[in-house]
Scaffold this motif. Structure first.
Motif, PDB file in Angstrom:
ATOM      1  N   THR A 106       0.825  -1.208   0.027  1.00 14.40           N
ATOM      2  CA  THR A 106      -0.145  -0.168   0.111  1.00 14.40           C
ATOM      3  C   THR A 106       0.805   1.256  -0.030  1.00 14.40           C
ATOM      4  O   THR A 106       2.121   1.188   0.567  1.00 14.40           O
ATOM      5  CB  THR A 106      -1.074   0.148   1.271  1.00 14.40           C
ATOM      6  OG1 THR A 106      -0.297   0.176   2.365  1.00 14.40           O
ATOM      7  CG2 THR A 106      -1.983  -0.914   1.065  1.00 14.40           C
ATOM      8  N   ARG A 108       1.281   5.467   0.955  1.00  9.52           N
ATOM      9  CA  ARG A 108       0.420   6.513   1.532  1.00  9.52           C
ATOM     10  C   ARG A 108       1.292   7.523   1.463  1.00  9.52           C
ATOM     11  O   ARG A 108       2.395   7.831   1.671  1.00  9.52           O
ATOM     12  CB  ARG A 108       0.123   6.370   2.917  1.00  9.52           C
ATOM     13  CG  ARG A 108      -0.707   7.145   3.707  1.00  9.52           C
ATOM     14  CD  ARG A 108      -1.065   6.554   5.194  1.00  9.52           C
ATOM     15  NE  ARG A 108       0.323   6.510   5.746  1.00  9.52           N
ATOM     16  CZ  ARG A 108       1.252   7.315   6.569  1.00  9.52           C
ATOM     17  NH1 ARG A 108       0.842   8.552   6.194  1.00  9.52           N
ATOM     18  NH2 ARG A 108       2.026   7.073   7.229  1.00  9.52           N
ATOM     19  N   ASN A 113      -4.090  10.175   4.927  1.00 12.00           N
ATOM     20  CA  ASN A 113      -4.537   8.597   5.652  1.00 12.00           C
ATOM     21  C   ASN A 113      -4.851   7.759   4.600  1.00 12.00           C
ATOM     22  O   ASN A 113      -5.085   6.651   4.757  1.00 12.00           O
ATOM     23  CB  ASN A 113      -5.626   9.011   6.720  1.00 12.00           C
ATOM     24  CG  ASN A 113      -5.052   9.587   7.858  1.00 12.00           C
ATOM     25  OD1 ASN A 113      -3.981   9.284   8.404  1.00 12.00           O
ATOM     26  ND2 ASN A 113      -6.151  10.214   8.737  1.00 12.00           N
ATOM     27  N   GLU A 114      -5.097   8.415   3.221  1.00  9.91           N
ATOM     28  CA  GLU A 114      -5.700   7.528   2.205  1.00  9.91           C
ATOM     29  C   GLU A 114      -4.406   6.236   1.865  1.00  9.91           C
ATOM     30  O   GLU A 114      -3.385   6.996   1.286  1.00  9.91           O
ATOM     31  CB  GLU A 114      -5.968   8.412   0.928  1.00  9.91           C
ATOM     32  CG  GLU A 114      -6.496   7.697  -0.070  1.00  9.91           C
ATOM     33  CD  GLU A 114      -6.890   8.508  -1.239  1.00  9.91           C
ATOM     34  OE1 GLU A 114      -7.603   7.874  -2.298  1.00  9.91           O
ATOM     35  OE2 GLU A 114      -6.851   9.836  -1.452  1.00  9.91           O
ATOM     36  N   GLU A 115      -4.852   5.298   1.648  1.00  7.51           N
ATOM     37  CA  GLU A 115      -3.834   4.260   1.324  1.00  7.51           C
ATOM     38  C   GLU A 115      -4.409   3.723  -0.090  1.00  7.51           C
ATOM     39  O   GLU A 115      -5.593   3.499  -0.341  1.00  7.51           O
ATOM     40  CB  GLU A 115      -3.638   3.135   2.224  1.00  7.51           C
ATOM     41  CG  GLU A 115      -2.927   3.595   3.371  1.00  7.51           C
ATOM     42  CD  GLU A 115      -2.767   2.316   4.314  1.00  7.51           C
ATOM     43  OE1 GLU A 115      -1.940   2.472   5.214  1.00  7.51           O
ATOM     44  OE2 GLU A 115      -3.401   1.197   4.312  1.00  7.51           O
TER      45      GLU A 115
END
Length: 157
Positions: A106, A108, A113-115
């Motif tokens: 992932t 970021r 905070n968006e992954e």
């Protein structure tokens, strides 16, 4: 395993490789869809570089020219829980397209905070020792509003 670093521009050559149907067929099996025809480059240093070199070793890429003391640190990093996916190379019209190893991850942006789901791609033939190449379904620069110098964190799993 976490890798943090700064977004950097590449040479712009990844699109030629990433757009090849042979690769895209394999990327679909790994990331679930066609990958954006390019890579996001992330420059890593220090402990993050150690982690990346450990992933390179798991991919079978030798890094013989690094300091032996540095490599001692790398040898202590456990990558056994990180699954690798083999990308097969091929020949097309007399031109060789090399293989690679992918690791699901992932991504970021440091101030978000968006992954985003992605994969770390380590080509068998690369000059990059301290630059992580990232592939995704999304155009990551646009999706996360990334510019050169922005800090990002990759989490390989």
């Amino acid at each position: 395993m976490r890798l943090s670093g700064k977004v950097t521009s590449g040479l712009g050559r990844a699109a030629v490789f990433m757009s090849q149907p042979h690769y895209q067929d394999q990327f679909r099996k790994i990331i679930g869809a066609t990958a954006w025809p390019g890579t996001l480059n992330v420059h890593v240093e220090n402990n993050d570089l150690s982690n990346y070199i450990a992933l390179r070793q798991k991919a079978g890429i030798d890094t013989l020219d690094l300091d032996p003391k540095f490599m001692e640190t790398v040898s202590t990093i456990d990558t056994t829980i990180i699954e690798s996916f083999r990308i097969r190379g091929f020949l097309r019209e007399g031109r060789s397209f090399g293989g690679a190893t992918a690791f699901l991850a992932t991504l970021r942006k440091s101030d978000s905070n968006e992954e985003i789901e992605c994969a770390i791609l380590i080509p068998d033939l690369t000059r990059h020792i301290d630059v992580v190449e990232v592939i995704s379904v999304d155009y990551l620069r646009e999706k996360l509003g990334l510019s050169d110098g922005d800090e990002v964190t990759l989490t390989a799993h």
